[in-house]
Scaffold this active site. Structure first.
Site, PDB file in Angstrom:
ATOM      1  CE  LYS A   1       3.320  -0.925 -12.749  1.00  0.00           C
ATOM      2  NZ  LYS A   1       1.941  -0.936 -13.275  1.00  0.00           N
TER       3      LYS A   1
HETATM    4  C1  LIG Z   1       0.764  -0.689 -12.516  1.00  0.00           C
HETATM    5  C2  LIG Z   1      -0.458  -0.301 -13.261  1.00  0.00           C
HETATM    6  C3  LIG Z   1      -1.570   0.303 -12.617  1.00  0.00           C
HETATM    7  C4  LIG Z   1      -1.610   0.543 -11.120  1.00  0.00           C
HETATM    8  O1  LIG Z   1      -0.731   1.539 -10.701  1.00  0.00           O
HETATM    9  P1  LIG Z   1      -0.295   1.646  -9.153  1.00  0.00           P
HETATM   10  O2  LIG Z   1       0.790   2.650  -9.118  1.00  0.00           O
HETATM   11  O3  LIG Z   1       0.153   0.261  -8.774  1.00  0.00           O
HETATM   12  O4  LIG Z   1      -1.511   2.073  -8.393  1.00  0.00           O
HETATM   13  C5  LIG Z   1      -2.645   0.681 -13.411  1.00  0.00           C
HETATM   14  N1  LIG Z   1      -2.671   0.452 -14.739  1.00  0.00           N
HETATM   15  C6  LIG Z   1      -1.634  -0.132 -15.388  1.00  0.00           C
HETATM   16  C7  LIG Z   1      -1.736  -0.372 -16.852  1.00  0.00           C
HETATM   17  C8  LIG Z   1      -0.497  -0.527 -14.669  1.00  0.00           C
HETATM   18  O5  LIG Z   1       0.532  -1.119 -15.333  1.00  0.00           O
END
Ligand SMILES: *Cc1c(COP(=O)(O)O)cnc(C)c1O
Length: 461
Positions: A110
């Site tokens: 993220k």
């Molecule tokens: C947010 C997240 C996901 C999922 O990603 P999306 O974009 O919501 O599909 C997967 N793994 C981790 C570690 C995350 O923080």
């Protein structure tokens, strides 16, 4: 480039307006009017580009209201915070490629989007002489990445509610150890749902929202998706440096943001064979792809908590395309979902879905087993989210193809689960060790809307 809403209720807006709007004002999600095509020759000419230079090539195709030099500087500053010189390096282990997306400050993918979004917000707010007060609820990853994206930024304050004692230890410290004056952590004695409900209530009070310039940072902001498109290009260029085999991506999925970015890359002409959508026990999207069964279940808590989602917020973007950009059909499908708890699809639609996607659901026992097996075979540690994607790739994708698995978090971020799987503690990186000695700032509160509102008002004066 102009942006439109999936619900068809707004006239086209500019990139900067799309960033500031977040959720479309008609309740839909914003999308570009078209996807700029990248030719084979252009793609080849990008082979030697650094991550930041490649990011500029991809992102600038969607932005015509920020001067090139400014956009370049925003991008360069965003990716200079990553600890790996390649930003998102690709490594090869055991017949799969691992795309390491966890070299940002909070050790999860993220950061790739939220470092950029934080800089964009600051830039646009300064230009417009505006301020923004972000309020959000987090179960761990989004909140910490958002806090680090906007800490110390002019014109922005951020208030993040998290459920006290219910995030991983590292996640909590990554949030509470940020003591910048514009960052406010609130630990709620309650669940993530309590946090989310209170945030929704605050946003629902339109006069309050207006008065305090409230904004959100959830995964529906177009700029977040856009920033994530870049690493599909980056990884594709790296694996095709080595092999001409077809390229697949395996994506551990929650809100469908990450995998939708892969779909955008494919629409731009990046030769991706299949996007493998990997889920844990919360497998509504797997049931949809494999059995045309998009029916709501209950959220189950798993070892990969960032994927514990039933209604994936970004899925609406994909549905809009699947329904040939028909907002009426889209709205009807949401009515069906509300009234009957499911959405139905035609056989034609399902065959379209299966041209781009395949899917597999991996349960908790299989996830823990995969962490163990992969470590035994290669000495490489997977975090539980990444392990879901790797297991799905090994099960579903042809071994003679290039199978790129998105590593969405560093194993140290979910060390409790990794330890449970391996029976010993994973090595702790320096940046995590340092967290334990830092001063922290956090307000502990009951799940009481008035208390949260009063705190917010008091802080903003
Ligand atoms: C947010 C997240 C996901 C999922 O990603 P999306 O974009 O919501 O599909 C997967 N793994 C981790 C570690 C995350 O923080």
């Amino acid at each position: 480039m102009r942006y439109i809403s999936t619900r068809g209720g707004i006239s086209p807006i500019s990139f900067k307006d799309a960033v500031m709007m977040g959720l479309a004002s008609d309740g839909g999600l914003l999308l570009p009017q078209s996807y700029p095509a990248v030719t084979k020759e252009q793609l080849e000419s990008w082979r030697k580009f650094s991550y930041a230079d490649l990011a500029f090539e991809v992102i600038s195709r969607y932005v015509d209201d920020i001067p090139a030099a400014d956009l370049k500087s925003l991008i360069n500053r965003s990716y200079a915070t990553f600890t790996h010189p390649e930003v998102t390096p690709v490594v090869r282990h055991d017949g799969v490629y691992i795309l390491e997306l966890f070299h940002g400050v909070t050790l999860a993918f993220k950061d790739v989007a939220l470092q950029f979004l934080g800089n964009l917000f600051e830039y646009i707010l300064a230009e417009r002489d505006q301020t923004l007060n972000i309020i959000g609820a987090t179960s761990g990853d989004t909140g910490s990445a958002a806090i680090h994206g906007v800490r110390g930024k002019k014109g922005i304050s951020i208030f993040i509610l998290h459920p006290h004692g219910k995030t991983s230890a590292v996640q909590a410290l990554q949030m509470t150890s940020v003591t910048d004056a514009n960052v406010h952590n609130i630990a709620i004695r309650g669940t993530f749902d309590d946090c989310q409900d209170m945030v929704k209530e605050l946003f629902g009070d339109l006069a309050f929202k207006e008065k305090y310039s409230l904004g959100a940072v959830n995964s529906i902001n177009w700029a977040r998706v856009l920033a994530q498109v870049v690493y599909y290009f980056y990884a594709w260029l790296r694996v095709t440096d080595e092999s001409a085999a077809p390229v697949h991506f395996s994506v551990p999925t929650g809100n469908f943001g990450d995998i939708f970015a892969g779909y955008v890359a494919k629409r731009m002409g990046l030769p991706i064979d299949k996007l493998l959508l990997a889920t844990n026990e919360n497998n509504i999207l797997t049931r949809f792809i494999n059995a045309a069964d998009y029916s709501l279940g209950k959220v189950v808590a798993t070892a990969s908590p960032s994927m514990d989602i039933q209604i994936a917020s970004n899925f609406e973007r994909y549905l809009f395309h699947l329904f040939d950009e028909n907002s009426v059909r889209l709205k009807e499908s949401f009515t069906e979902l509300k009234e009957q708890g499911r959405i139905s699809f035609t056989p034609d639609e399902m065959s379209q879905v299966r041209k781009d996607f395949c899917s597999s659901s991996v349960n908790q026992a299989e996830t823990l087993q995969e962490i163990r097996d992969f470590y035994t075979d290669t000495g490489y540690l997977l975090d539980p989210h990444t392990a879901v994607g790797v297991k799905a790739a090994l099960d579903m994708l042809p071994p003679d193809s290039s199978r790129v698995c998105l590593a969405t978090a560093h194993p140290a971020k979910f060390s409790e689960t990794v330890e449970q799987s391996l029976g010993f503690q994973a090595p702790v990186p320096e940046s995590v060790k340092e967290l334990y000695g830092k001063p922290t700032r956090c307000e502990l509160m009951d799940a009481n809307l008035d208390k949260v509102r009063n705190f917010f008002v008091a802080q903003l004066g």
